[in-house]
Scaffold this motif. Structure first.
Motif, PDB file in Angstrom:
ATOM      1  N   SER A 146       0.815  -1.218   0.000  1.00  0.00           N
ATOM      2  CA  SER A 146       0.000   0.000   0.000  1.00  0.00           C
ATOM      3  C   SER A 146       0.848   1.267   0.000  1.00  0.00           C
ATOM      4  O   SER A 146       0.343   2.352  -0.321  1.00  0.00           O
ATOM      5  N   ASP A 147       2.144   1.141   0.348  1.00  0.00           N
ATOM      6  CA  ASP A 147       3.025   2.304   0.374  1.00  0.00           C
ATOM      7  C   ASP A 147       3.753   2.528  -0.950  1.00  0.00           C
ATOM      8  O   ASP A 147       4.488   3.517  -1.084  1.00  0.00           O
ATOM      9  N   ILE A 148       3.572   1.634  -1.909  1.00  0.00           N
ATOM     10  CA  ILE A 148       4.250   1.789  -3.196  1.00  0.00           C
ATOM     11  C   ILE A 148       3.686   3.007  -3.916  1.00  0.00           C
ATOM     12  O   ILE A 148       2.465   3.145  -4.071  1.00  0.00           O
ATOM     13  N   SER A 149       4.563   3.879  -4.365  1.00  0.00           N
ATOM     14  CA  SER A 149       4.118   5.144  -4.952  1.00  0.00           C
ATOM     15  C   SER A 149       3.581   4.982  -6.374  1.00  0.00           C
ATOM     16  O   SER A 149       2.704   5.730  -6.794  1.00  0.00           O
ATOM     17  N   GLN A 150       4.093   4.002  -7.115  1.00  0.00           N
ATOM     18  CA  GLN A 150       3.641   3.824  -8.494  1.00  0.00           C
ATOM     19  C   GLN A 150       2.336   3.017  -8.506  1.00  0.00           C
ATOM     20  O   GLN A 150       2.297   1.865  -8.054  1.00  0.00           O
ATOM     21  N   PRO A 151       1.245   3.590  -9.022  1.00  0.00           N
ATOM     22  CA  PRO A 151      -0.066   2.916  -8.975  1.00  0.00           C
ATOM     23  C   PRO A 151      -0.061   1.528  -9.621  1.00  0.00           C
ATOM     24  O   PRO A 151      -0.680   0.594  -9.093  1.00  0.00           O
ATOM     25  N   ARG A 152       0.625   1.403 -10.740  1.00  0.00           N
ATOM     26  CA  ARG A 152       0.599   0.124 -11.447  1.00  0.00           C
ATOM     27  C   ARG A 152       1.270  -0.974 -10.630  1.00  0.00           C
ATOM     28  O   ARG A 152       0.723  -2.073 -10.476  1.00  0.00           O
ATOM     29  N   MET A 153       2.458  -0.695 -10.106  1.00  0.00           N
ATOM     30  CA  MET A 153       3.148  -1.701  -9.300  1.00  0.00           C
ATOM     31  C   MET A 153       2.406  -1.943  -7.994  1.00  0.00           C
ATOM     32  O   MET A 153       2.384  -3.070  -7.483  1.00  0.00           O
ATOM     33  N   ARG A 154       1.790  -0.918  -7.444  1.00  0.00           N
ATOM     34  CA  ARG A 154       1.007  -1.096  -6.222  1.00  0.00           C
ATOM     35  C   ARG A 154      -0.119  -2.099  -6.452  1.00  0.00           C
ATOM     36  O   ARG A 154      -0.358  -2.985  -5.626  1.00  0.00           O
ATOM     37  N   GLU A 155      -0.797  -2.005  -7.580  1.00  0.00           N
ATOM     38  CA  GLU A 155      -1.879  -2.930  -7.888  1.00  0.00           C
ATOM     39  C   GLU A 155      -1.338  -4.334  -8.155  1.00  0.00           C
ATOM     40  O   GLU A 155      -1.936  -5.339  -7.738  1.00  0.00           O
ATOM     41  N   ILE A 156      -0.201  -4.426  -8.845  1.00  0.00           N
ATOM     42  CA  ILE A 156       0.406  -5.731  -9.113  1.00  0.00           C
ATOM     43  C   ILE A 156       0.728  -6.446  -7.802  1.00  0.00           C
ATOM     44  O   ILE A 156       0.394  -7.624  -7.608  1.00  0.00           O
ATOM     45  N   MET A 157       1.376  -5.732  -6.879  1.00  0.00           N
ATOM     46  CA  MET A 157       1.774  -6.370  -5.629  1.00  0.00           C
ATOM     47  C   MET A 157       0.579  -6.629  -4.721  1.00  0.00           C
ATOM     48  O   MET A 157       0.573  -7.610  -3.960  1.00  0.00           O
ATOM     49  N   ARG A 158      -0.440  -5.795  -4.798  1.00  0.00           N
ATOM     50  CA  ARG A 158      -1.664  -6.072  -4.035  1.00  0.00           C
ATOM     51  C   ARG A 158      -2.264  -7.388  -4.482  1.00  0.00           C
ATOM     52  O   ARG A 158      -2.638  -8.246  -3.659  1.00  0.00           O
ATOM     53  N   SER A 159      -2.364  -7.567  -5.784  1.00  0.00           N
ATOM     54  CA  SER A 159      -2.986  -8.788  -6.300  1.00  0.00           C
ATOM     55  C   SER A 159      -2.131 -10.019  -6.027  1.00  0.00           C
ATOM     56  O   SER A 159      -2.658 -11.104  -5.739  1.00  0.00           O
TER      57      SER A 159
END
Length: 337
Positions: A146-159
């Motif tokens: 949730s702390d990842i600044s880049q939206p795309r990578m944040r969604e990748i790691m969330r999933s």
């Protein structure tokens, strides 16, 4: 295989530009370090990015925290030569250390003779900065997704963390509990309450992203090392005894098989060392290394090894190697490069 092109990036911007151009034209990209992998990983018909020529500097070094950040083309021995001045080293030491790069070691999750004590590459990586297939930048470390600044990578790691959690029981049951498991993605690294997300990339062979900077955990160099050269009449006996030797807490246990002993007898550079460390004509050897700051305690470890060998049917089958120059020669025979 003939590549469509070879490039020698000098910066993260160069790598990003190469990825963007390759993505536009549908050309595969292969990141290459020292080219030391044995299974063809740095070979392909696409665009080869050779990281070792220019993209290889030390970026940040924190002596107090024992961390260093390097470009992926940094050669392991070059790094350790610098760190040795401060009594530190990066403890993952494969036999190709004179030319393998940190990026390549992250790609295939390298280990080495001393992985018993220090673990694999994944156990010593703190953060990775990199690029996705189209050049988009990201950073992964021990911060939550949730702390990842880049939206795309944040969604990748969330999933991906959700995927790992959904299959937690299956992963914990099926993933082998072995010293070095490199057959697939490290989904098990996403199971802890606060995982280090960069560990998913380690061992992914460049299939998920390309690294542009790697932050490593460093270890303190021991003041002393000693080695026990354990002799065996057959390979099976050596393998059966290994589990008992490991229980004594060595830093390293390395096999010198019959091929090395036989062929080494015909190599002038190895003849003297093999003669120095062998009694009679063993079928194979196990090199057991202990390390620490108390030399007397380490000599005691050698005696325990000798007793362990005797207890398991191999009396008077240990040659002690205490002198550093002799140990260096032994490792040169055991892991010729």
């Amino acid at each position: 295989m003939m590549p469509q092109g070879v490039a020698y990036p000098k910066s993260a911007g160069d790598v990003a530009a190469a990825l963007q151009i390759a993505a536009e034209h549908g050309v595969p990209v292969i990141a290459r370090g020292g080219g030391t992998s044995q299974n063809g990983q740095p070979i392909g018909r696409g665009l080869i990015l050779d990281m070792s020529r220019h993209f290889n500097e030390m970026m940040e070094y924190d002596l107090a925290a024992r961390t260093v950040t390097v470009r992926p083309g940094m050669v392991l021995n070059t790094l350790n030569d610098r760190l040795r001045q401060d009594g530190l080293f990066f403890p993952v030491e494969p036999s190709t250390a004179s030319r393998c790069t940190i990026g390549g070691m992250c790609g295939n999750n390298s280990s080495g003779a001393r992985s018993l004590r220090f673990g694999k590459t994944v156990d010593n990586v703190l953060a990775i900065e990199g690029l996705l297939h189209d050049g988009e930048r990201f950073r992964l470390d021990n911060a939550p997704w949730s702390d990842i600044s880049q939206p795309r990578m944040r969604e990748i790691m969330r999933s991906l963390t959700a995927l790992a959690d959904d299959h937690r029981d299956r992963i914990e049951t099926v993933f082998p509990k072995v010293q070095r498991r490199v057959g697939g993605y490290n989904l098990d690294e996403l199971l802890p309450a606060q995982p280090n997300l960069s560990h998913l990339l380690v061992g992914s062979e460049g299939t998920l992203a390309l690294s542009t900077a790697v932050t490593l955990k460093l270890s303190e160099l021991p003041r002393h090392r000693v080695m026990a050269v354990c002799h065996f009449d057959d390979f099976r006996a050596a393998m059966a005894t290994t589990q008992h030797l490991v229980e004594l807490g060595p830093v390293a246990v390395e096999l010198v098989d019959n091929n090395v002993l036989v062929m080494g007898a015909d190599i002038p550079a190895f003849v003297r060392t093999i003669g120095d460390i062998t009694r009679g004509t063993p079928n194979c050897l196990l090199l057991c290394e202990f390390a620490g700051d108390d030399l007397d305690a380490l000599r005691g470890d050698l005696k325990r090894i000798d007793q362990c060998m005797a207890d398991h049917g191999h009396p008077n089958a240990v040659v002690e190697v205490v002198e550093p120059h002799r140990q260096k020669a032994v490792w040169g025979c055991a892991r010729p490069v």
